[in-house]
Scaffold this active site. Structure first.
Site, PDB file in Angstrom:
ATOM      1  CE  LYS A  19      38.753  46.516  45.645  1.00  0.00           C
ATOM      2  NZ  LYS A  19      40.217  47.222  45.908  1.00  0.00           N
ATOM      3  CB  SER A  39      40.988  50.350  48.213  1.00  0.00           C
ATOM      4  OG  SER A  39      40.172  51.815  47.524  1.00  0.00           O
ATOM      5  CB  SER A  97      37.173  49.928  47.226  1.00  0.00           C
ATOM      6  OG  SER A  97      38.192  49.665  46.832  1.00  0.00           O
TER       7      SER A  97
HETATM    8  N1  GLN Z   1      38.509  55.819  48.551  1.00  0.00           N
HETATM    9  C1  GLN Z   1      39.565  56.021  47.215  1.00  0.00           C
HETATM   10  C2  GLN Z   1      38.530  56.397  45.733  1.00  0.00           C
HETATM   11  O1  GLN Z   1      37.141  56.629  46.326  1.00  0.00           O
HETATM   12  C3  GLN Z   1      40.386  55.147  46.510  1.00  0.00           C
HETATM   13  C4  GLN Z   1      39.635  54.308  45.670  1.00  0.00           C
HETATM   14  C5  GLN Z   1      41.205  53.061  45.882  1.00  0.00           C
HETATM   15  O2  GLN Z   1      41.771  53.188  46.208  1.00  0.00           O
HETATM   16  N2  GLN Z   1      40.867  51.876  44.608  1.00  0.00           N
HETATM   17  O3  GLN Z   1      38.558  56.930  44.560  1.00  0.00           O
END
Ligand code: GLN
Length: 477
Positions: A79, A178, A154
């Site tokens: 990532k 995410s 994400s």
């Molecule tokens: N969807 C969540 C957010 O937007 C989690 C993001 C993540 O785990 N990096 O904060």
């Protein structure tokens, strides 16, 4: 032999037994990326030179008759919030569009030391903020199972690459879901480890008390293999724990008969898609058939999880992102007349809308006069949520739940409605707030053939336990 669809163990064995070579394996993955990734969009940067050098090193080991290390010759993707020395790392943001890190993230360094071949860097929401990958400043990722749908976020690129066979395993990060949510949307396995299990050194910080690095793979065994490589104390991260790292690959084969599995009604209530519910209920029955005892547990503060998470996460993000000022990293605005204008313009030009929204929300929640009402209150609720889990884990070994309330949604569906997007995280943010591990594994499909994810939570540092349940389910399903 279709090289692209191999698991870690079978690919490693194929290289060891010279049925293929690590270089041929890497080349097969680059060919697949060239043919399939343009329509998926999982990769942002390729690192061929570095990959092929590592692959050649692994082939030389085999030629000398030596045994390959745990990830010897395995093509992986990373990532793009994890820094890689000499390989561009953008965090999905324009503000870092020209950033070449001078060092490696510990998790990546450990994967490479174990023989992994890093193919490239994977697309993600900007600074890991999002649930659909549509916040990437570069391009969206399309779900390989249905290109009109999001892969989740994400870590959407990390999940999509495994699902599309353009990497055998990948690393993602999970601050509020995410890793688990995109694993669920793409039909792969994804693990968020216990806070402190994996070093965060070299992870571009979003919300430091919630951020975790973890693996994606096609199978539970693959995820267990990668976790064994990246877990463990790192002197470069003072929050990485001194807890010994078990042999996860051996541990997951232990029987699950007699284990107590909790089911919480708070995770099966309003807003849960009917097809997801029935798949999860069927999975629970399956676990009962495998000899697990199903026990009802209660996690009463779950209803406060989303507001709590979005206060803590945005507060920490507003502080962490202060470092992107046009001086030390990345984009610097041109044609400005003062230092403060340079800061302002650089950030205005470099950050996307969601990042700006969160910086503003977080700055507000931390500001004098509001701190007690928002941030301090959220920290107190966080303690209550943690206690809910502690109490439940007094009675059970693991808790199962849906990973997400719905299957993958269409690109564009929620992008203009941040609140609807935030609500998609309802079942995942709790594990981050409590610091416990959670894994998402595939548990069937909807009528439209969209994958559904089953989530398994465990006690702190009980990754071996939840992976054992996951493995038993996967093998028995
Ligand atoms: N969807 C969540 C957010 O937007 C989690 C993001 C993540 O785990 N990096 O904060």
């Amino acid at each position: 032999m279709d090289l692209n669809s191999l698991s870690i163990a079978s690919a490693r064995a194929a290289v060891q037994e010279r049925k293929t070579s690590a270089v041929a394996l890497a080349e097969a993955f680059y060919a697949k990326i060239a043919s399939d990734d343009p329509k998926i969009g999982a990769y942002l940067t390729l690192s061929q030179e570095r990959a092929l050098a590592k692959a050649a090193e692994m082939d030389a080991l085999v030629a000398r008759g030596e045994k390959l290390p745990a990830l010897g010759g395995i093509p992986v993707g990373i990532k793009d919030v994890l820094v890689t020395q000499g390989v561009k790392t953008t965090a999905g943001s324009k503000i870092l569009s020209n950033y070449i890190p001078p060092y490696d993230c510990t998790a990546v360094a450990r994967m490479e030391a174990a023989g992994a071949v890093v193919l490239g860097k994977l697309n993600c929401d900007e600074f890991a903020m999002g649930s659909s990958n549509e916040n990437s400043a570069y391009k969206p990722v399309h779900n390989p199972r249905d290109l009109s749908r999001v892969p989740g976020g994400s870590s959407g690129g990390s999940a999509a690459a495994v699902a599309a066979n353009t990497a055998i395993a990948t690393l993602g990060t999970d601050t509020g879901g995410s890793i688990r949510q995109p694993a669920s949307f793409c039909g792969v396995v994804g693990l968020k480890p216990t806070y402190g299990r994996v070093s965060r050194y070299g992870l571009i910080a979003f919300a430091s008390s919630l951020d975790n690095i973890g693996p994606f793979g096609k199978t539970v065994q693959d995820v267990a293999t990668v976790l064994g490589v990246i877990a463990g104390r790192d002197p470069m991260d003072s929050t990485s724990a001194e807890v010994p790292v078990p042999d996860y690959v051996a541990e997951i084969e232990k029987p699950v008969k007699g284990m107590k599995i909790g089911v919480a009604k708070e995770y099966l209530g309003e807003g849960l898609d009917a097809e997801v519910r029935s798949a999860v209920m069927a999975a629970i029955e399956k676990l009962a058939k495998l000899g697990c005892e199903i026990v009802e547990v209660s996690l009463p503060h779950t209803k406060y999880a989303i507001p709590t998470y979005y206060i803590v996460a945005t507060a920490e993000a507003s502080s962490n992102l202060a470092r992107f000022d046009g001086v030390r990293y990345g984009h610097r605005a041109q044609g400005v007349r003062s230092l403060s204008e340079m800061y302002r313009r650089s950030r205005e030009q470099g950050f996307g809308a969601e990042v700006k929204r969160r910086i503003m929300l977080g700055t507000y929640a931390l500001s004098a006069g509001y701190y007690d009402a928002y941030y301090l209150k959220a920290q107190k609720v966080r303690t209550l949520l943690t206690r809910d889990f502690e109490e439940a884990f007094g009675k059970v070994d693991a808790i199962v739940a849906p990973t997400c309330p719905t299957p993958a949604f269409k690109l564009g569906d929620k992008v203009d409605d941040p609140l609807a997007m935030y609500l998609a995280d309802i079942y995942t943010v709790t594990a981050n707030l409590a610091g416990i591990p959670g894994v998402s594994i595939p548990c069937g499909e909807t009528k439209e053939k969209l994958p559904i994810g089953l989530q398994i939570f465990g006690k702190h540092f009980a990754e071996a336990t939840i992976l054992r349940v996951a493995n038993a389910y996967e093998k028995g399903a």
